[in-house]
Design a protein around this motif. Sequence first.
Motif, mmCIF file in Angstrom:
data_model
loop_
_atom_site.group_PDB
_atom_site.id
_atom_site.type_symbol
_atom_site.label_atom_id
_atom_site.label_comp_id
_atom_site.label_asym_id
_atom_site.label_seq_id
_atom_site.Cartn_x
_atom_site.Cartn_y
_atom_site.Cartn_z
ATOM 1 N N LEU A 153 1.117 -1.126 0.012
ATOM 2 C CA LEU A 153 0.160 0.670 -0.052
ATOM 3 C C LEU A 153 0.973 1.641 0.313
ATOM 4 C CD1 LEU A 153 -3.030 -0.851 2.343
ATOM 5 C CD2 LEU A 153 -2.561 -1.590 0.066
ATOM 6 N N HIS A 154 2.084 1.453 0.122
ATOM 7 C CA HIS A 154 2.608 2.318 0.501
ATOM 8 C C HIS A 154 4.051 2.408 -1.371
ATOM 9 C CE1 HIS A 154 5.058 5.387 2.102
ATOM 10 N NE2 HIS A 154 5.793 5.046 2.583
ATOM 11 N N GLY A 155 5.922 2.785 -0.578
ATOM 12 C CA GLY A 155 6.641 1.811 -2.069
ATOM 13 C C GLY A 155 6.032 0.982 -2.668
ATOM 14 N N ALA A 200 3.583 -0.426 -4.175
ATOM 15 C CA ALA A 200 2.953 -0.515 -5.045
ATOM 16 C C ALA A 200 3.484 -1.063 -6.258
ATOM 17 C CB ALA A 200 1.787 0.690 -4.650
ATOM 18 N N LYS A 258 -7.662 -3.826 -4.935
ATOM 19 C CA LYS A 258 -7.467 -2.468 -5.699
ATOM 20 C C LYS A 258 -6.934 -1.903 -7.357
ATOM 21 C CE LYS A 258 -7.604 -0.745 -1.595
ATOM 22 N NZ LYS A 258 -6.953 -0.057 -0.301
ATOM 23 N N LEU A 259 -6.716 -1.105 -7.952
ATOM 24 C CA LEU A 259 -6.105 -0.725 -8.928
ATOM 25 C C LEU A 259 -4.923 -0.045 -8.132
ATOM 26 C CD1 LEU A 259 -6.544 -0.659 -12.265
ATOM 27 C CD2 LEU A 259 -7.996 1.563 -11.546
ATOM 28 N N GLY A 281 -1.496 1.528 -7.526
ATOM 29 C CA GLY A 281 -0.984 2.614 -7.900
ATOM 30 C C GLY A 281 -1.749 4.192 -7.707
ATOM 31 N N PHE A 282 -2.967 3.812 -8.103
ATOM 32 C CA PHE A 282 -3.975 4.383 -7.690
ATOM 33 C C PHE A 282 -4.001 5.051 -6.131
ATOM 34 C CE2 PHE A 282 -6.716 5.779 -11.458
ATOM 35 C CZ PHE A 282 -6.231 5.789 -12.394
ATOM 36 N N GLY A 283 -4.815 6.025 -6.276
ATOM 37 C CA GLY A 283 -5.851 6.454 -5.064
ATOM 38 C C GLY A 283 -4.550 7.041 -4.265
ATOM 39 N N HIS A 284 -4.514 8.181 -3.008
ATOM 40 C CA HIS A 284 -3.526 8.601 -1.596
ATOM 41 C C HIS A 284 -4.449 9.007 -0.966
ATOM 42 C CE1 HIS A 284 -0.769 10.792 0.076
ATOM 43 N NE2 HIS A 284 0.486 10.056 -0.933
ATOM 44 N N ARG A 285 -4.179 8.941 0.351
ATOM 45 C CA ARG A 285 -4.772 9.574 1.496
ATOM 46 C C ARG A 285 -4.880 11.029 1.190
ATOM 47 N NH1 ARG A 285 -4.541 7.658 6.852
ATOM 48 N NH2 ARG A 285 -5.569 6.183 5.774
ATOM 49 N N TYR A 326 -17.442 5.651 -10.506
ATOM 50 C CA TYR A 326 -16.776 4.414 -8.723
ATOM 51 C C TYR A 326 -15.093 5.572 -8.667
ATOM 52 C CZ TYR A 326 -14.326 1.030 -5.969
ATOM 53 O OH TYR A 326 -13.593 0.877 -5.017
ATOM 54 N N ARG A 335 -15.288 9.436 -5.944
ATOM 55 C CA ARG A 335 -13.892 8.766 -5.195
ATOM 56 C C ARG A 335 -12.112 9.353 -4.852
ATOM 57 N NH1 ARG A 335 -16.753 4.037 -5.639
ATOM 58 N NH2 ARG A 335 -17.513 2.942 -3.935
ATOM 59 N N LEU A 371 -9.613 9.099 -7.180
ATOM 60 C CA LEU A 371 -9.177 8.380 -7.330
ATOM 61 C C LEU A 371 -8.503 8.822 -8.534
ATOM 62 C CD1 LEU A 371 -10.809 4.636 -6.001
ATOM 63 C CD2 LEU A 371 -8.974 6.369 -5.019
ATOM 64 N N ASN A 423 -1.341 7.746 -9.157
ATOM 65 C CA ASN A 423 0.006 8.288 -7.834
ATOM 66 C C ASN A 423 0.955 7.835 -8.791
ATOM 67 O OD1 ASN A 423 0.608 5.871 -7.104
ATOM 68 N ND2 ASN A 423 -0.940 5.544 -5.676
ATOM 69 N N ASP A 459 3.109 5.822 -8.524
ATOM 70 C CA ASP A 459 3.611 4.595 -8.252
ATOM 71 C C ASP A 459 3.226 3.922 -9.226
ATOM 72 O OD1 ASP A 459 5.849 4.235 -6.818
ATOM 73 O OD2 ASP A 459 3.610 4.109 -4.690
HETATM 74 N N1 CMC Z 1 -8.635 1.372 -6.357
HETATM 75 C C1 CMC Z 1 -9.743 0.933 -6.192
HETATM 76 N N2 CMC Z 1 -10.331 1.555 -5.076
HETATM 77 C C2 CMC Z 1 -9.874 2.353 -4.355
HETATM 78 C C3 CMC Z 1 -8.548 1.789 -4.904
HETATM 79 C C4 CMC Z 1 -7.919 1.898 -5.479
HETATM 80 N N3 CMC Z 1 -6.670 1.784 -5.720
HETATM 81 N N4 CMC Z 1 -7.732 3.263 -3.757
HETATM 82 C C5 CMC Z 1 -8.894 3.629 -2.428
HETATM 83 N N5 CMC Z 1 -10.516 2.978 -3.100
HETATM 84 C C6 CMC Z 1 -11.299 3.051 -2.115
HETATM 85 C C7 CMC Z 1 -11.927 2.395 -1.201
HETATM 86 O O1 CMC Z 1 -12.106 1.184 -1.256
HETATM 87 C C8 CMC Z 1 -12.360 3.393 -0.773
HETATM 88 O O2 CMC Z 1 -13.633 2.927 -0.710
HETATM 89 P P1 CMC Z 1 -15.121 2.731 -0.068
HETATM 90 O O3 CMC Z 1 -15.024 3.999 0.215
HETATM 91 O O4 CMC Z 1 -15.982 2.302 -1.263
HETATM 92 O O5 CMC Z 1 -14.681 2.214 0.859
HETATM 93 C C9 CMC Z 1 -12.415 4.506 -1.348
HETATM 94 O O6 CMC Z 1 -11.413 4.590 -2.127
HETATM 95 C C10 CMC Z 1 -11.152 5.201 0.136
HETATM 96 O O7 CMC Z 1 -10.393 4.797 0.204
HETATM 97 P P2 CMC Z 1 -9.363 4.217 1.357
HETATM 98 O O8 CMC Z 1 -8.830 3.109 1.158
HETATM 99 O O9 CMC Z 1 -9.673 4.846 2.473
HETATM 100 O O10 CMC Z 1 -8.336 5.151 1.012
HETATM 101 P P3 CMC Z 1 -7.236 5.457 2.081
HETATM 102 O O11 CMC Z 1 -6.286 7.250 2.187
HETATM 103 O O12 CMC Z 1 -7.384 4.915 3.350
HETATM 104 O O13 CMC Z 1 -6.418 4.604 1.309
HETATM 105 C C11 CMC Z 1 -4.054 3.848 -0.079
HETATM 106 C C12 CMC Z 1 -4.779 5.091 0.328
HETATM 107 C C13 CMC Z 1 -3.087 4.817 -1.122
HETATM 108 C C14 CMC Z 1 -3.582 2.907 0.640
HETATM 109 C C15 CMC Z 1 -5.181 3.482 -1.377
HETATM 110 O O14 CMC Z 1 -5.928 4.393 -2.190
HETATM 111 C C16 CMC Z 1 -4.215 2.569 -1.850
HETATM 112 O O15 CMC Z 1 -4.754 0.942 -1.624
HETATM 113 N N6 CMC Z 1 -3.930 2.266 -3.539
HETATM 114 C C17 CMC Z 1 -2.971 1.654 -4.553
HETATM 115 C C18 CMC Z 1 -2.223 1.236 -3.407
HETATM 116 C C19 CMC Z 1 -1.467 2.576 -4.094
HETATM 117 O O16 CMC Z 1 -0.448 2.564 -4.887
HETATM 118 N N7 CMC Z 1 -0.606 3.148 -3.215
HETATM 119 C C20 CMC Z 1 0.914 4.255 -3.485
HETATM 120 C C21 CMC Z 1 0.439 5.371 -2.122
HETATM 121 S S1 CMC Z 1 0.926 6.878 -3.608
HETATM 122 C C22 CMC Z 1 3.215 6.148 -3.196
HETATM 123 C C23 CMC Z 1 3.280 6.110 -1.698
HETATM 124 O O17 CMC Z 1 2.725 6.747 -0.781
HETATM 125 O O18 CMC Z 1 4.288 4.955 -1.562
#
Ligand code: CMC
Length: 430
Positions: free
Chosen positions: A267-269, A271, A301-302, A304-308, A352, A356, A358, A361, A363
Motif C-alpha cells: 500500500l506504500h512504496g 505499490a 485494488k487498482l 498505483g491509484f488513490g492516495h490518502r 467509481y 472517490r 482516485l 499516484n 507509483d
Molecule cells: N482501487 C480501487 N479502489 C480504491 C483504491 C484503489 N487503488 N484506493 C482506494 N479505493 C477506494 C476504497 O476501497 C474506498 O472505497 P469505499 O469508500 O467504497 O470503501 C475509497 O476508495 C477510499 O479509500 P481508502 O482505502 O479509505 O483510502 P486510504 O486513504 O485509506 O488509502 C491508499 C490510500 C493509497 C492506501 C489506497 O488508495 C490504496 O490502497 N491504493 C493502492 C495502493 C497504492 O497505489 N499505493 C501507493 C500510494 S502513493 C505512494 C506511496 O505513498 O508510497
Amino acid sequence: MDKDGLSILDNRTNTTYEVPFHKGTIRAMDLRKIKTGPDDFGLMTYDPAFMNTASCHSAITYIDGDKGILRYRGYPIEQLAEKCTFLEVAYLLLQGELPTASQLKDWINNITYHTMLHESTKHFLEGFRYDAHPMAMFISTVAALATIYPESRHVHDPEMRRLQIYRLIGKVPTIAAYTYRHGLGYPYVYPDNDLSYTENFLNMLWRMAEVKYKANPVLARALDILFILHADHEQNCSANVMRSVGSSQADPFVSTAAAAAALSGPLHGGANEEVLRMLDEIGSKDHVPAYIEGVKAGKGKLMGFGHRVYKNYDPRARIIKQAAEQVFEVTGKNAKLDIALELERIALEDEYFVKRKLYPNVDFYSGIIYQAMGFRPEMFTVLFAIPRTAGWLAQWEEMVIDPEQKIARPRQIYTGYEERTVVPMDKRGA
Ligand code: CMC
C-alpha cells in the motif's frame, strides 16, 4: 468565550471548557482536562490510521492534496525536477535552503567520500539466499550498518548526526546495487567516485568488463528526476515510522531500516512492484474494461491509484509521465505503457473512481520507466528507498531537535476483559 478557540460543553457535567486553537488544530492534551471527576482519566481523541491528527510541526514538505501541490521547503516539485539535481534537493531537504556552488561541492564531496561499504557488510550481503527479495536485503543491510558505526547512537550530537547522514545517503545506492547483483550472481562493483550520484549507481548496477562505465546521460538524468520526486512526502507511513522509531533515540541506521520496512508494503512504496504485476495480469489493452469492473466489484485494488492526501492528480505522476517519453526514446517504448494509459483513461472517466477522487499516484508510471531501463520489478521499491532516505533523515533530524517531541507513545481504548482469575489447567474447558 475565546474567539480563537472552541467552547466545549460536556453534557455529562454541564461544564464548559475553553480550548484554544493552535495553527488550525487543537492540542489533544487540552482535552485531558475534560473529566467527570478526579478519578476520570480525561478525554482523549480516537483516530486510527491518523486520519485527522497532526503529529508534529514540520517545515520540510508541503502538500495540498485537493489542489495537487507538492513543495519541498517552499519550492514547487516541478521546478526542482526541472532545475536541480537530486543531491541539491537532498541538501535542500536537510539544510533548509538550496546550496550555493561551494556548499554543493562540499556536500557532494562529503557524500561521495562515504559511498564505500565496509568489506564485512559485503560479506553480510553474500549470506543471503540467491533468490532473496532485494528490498528485504536492503532493509537488513541498512540496519546492519549500525554494527559498523556504533557511535551513531549519539543522536543528540549534531556532528555525529551529520556524519551518519553522509554515510546513509552515500551508502544506500551501493547497498541497493549490491542487492541487485547478488540476485544475478554477478560480482559487486565498487563505487566510482568520479561519477555523479546516479551515474555511479548505474555503474554499480550495470558495469561488466569495461574499465570505465559510461552511463547514458538521458537515463542518468531521468533517474535523477525520479529520485527528486521520491525524496520526501511529509508524514507518510514510512516517515512516521522513522520519527517514531527515532523518538526512542534509536540510531539512524536502524530507524532508516524500520522506515524502509514500512515503505516495502504494497500500500506504500511496494505499490510500484504491484503495478507491474497488475499490468502483466491484465496482459493487453482489450482486457482493461473487464479488469476495472473486477476492481469495482471488490476483487482487489487498482494498484498505483488513490492516495490518502491527494484527492487530485498526483503532481509527481504528471512529471514521471513526461520523463517516461525521454526514457522511451532511448530504450524503446515499454509495451505496458499502452495498458497503463488505457487504465488511466477509463478510470478517470468512471464514476467509481471519480466519486472517490482516485487518481494515478507516483507509483503508477514509475515502474514502467524502471522496467524500460532494465530493472526487475523486485528492485522498484529499493529504487524508491534510495532517495527517500534523504527525506527520512530530514524528518528524523527535525524530530530530534524539536523540543516538543518525546518518545512516540499512542494511547488505546482498551476493549479486553476486566480482571479475572487464572483457572488451573485441569479445570479449563476443551
Ligand atoms: N482501487 C480501487 N479502489 C480504491 C483504491 C484503489 N487503488 N484506493 C482506494 N479505493 C477506494 C476504497 O476501497 C474506498 O472505497 P469505499 O469508500 O467504497 O470503501 C475509497 O476508495 C477510499 O479509500 P481508502 O482505502 O479509505 O483510502 P486510504 O486513504 O485509506 O488509502 C491508499 C490510500 C493509497 C492506501 C489506497 O488508495 C490504496 O490502497 N491504493 C493502492 C495502493 C497504492 O497505489 N499505493 C501507493 C500510494 S502513493 C505512494 C506511496 O505513498 O508510497
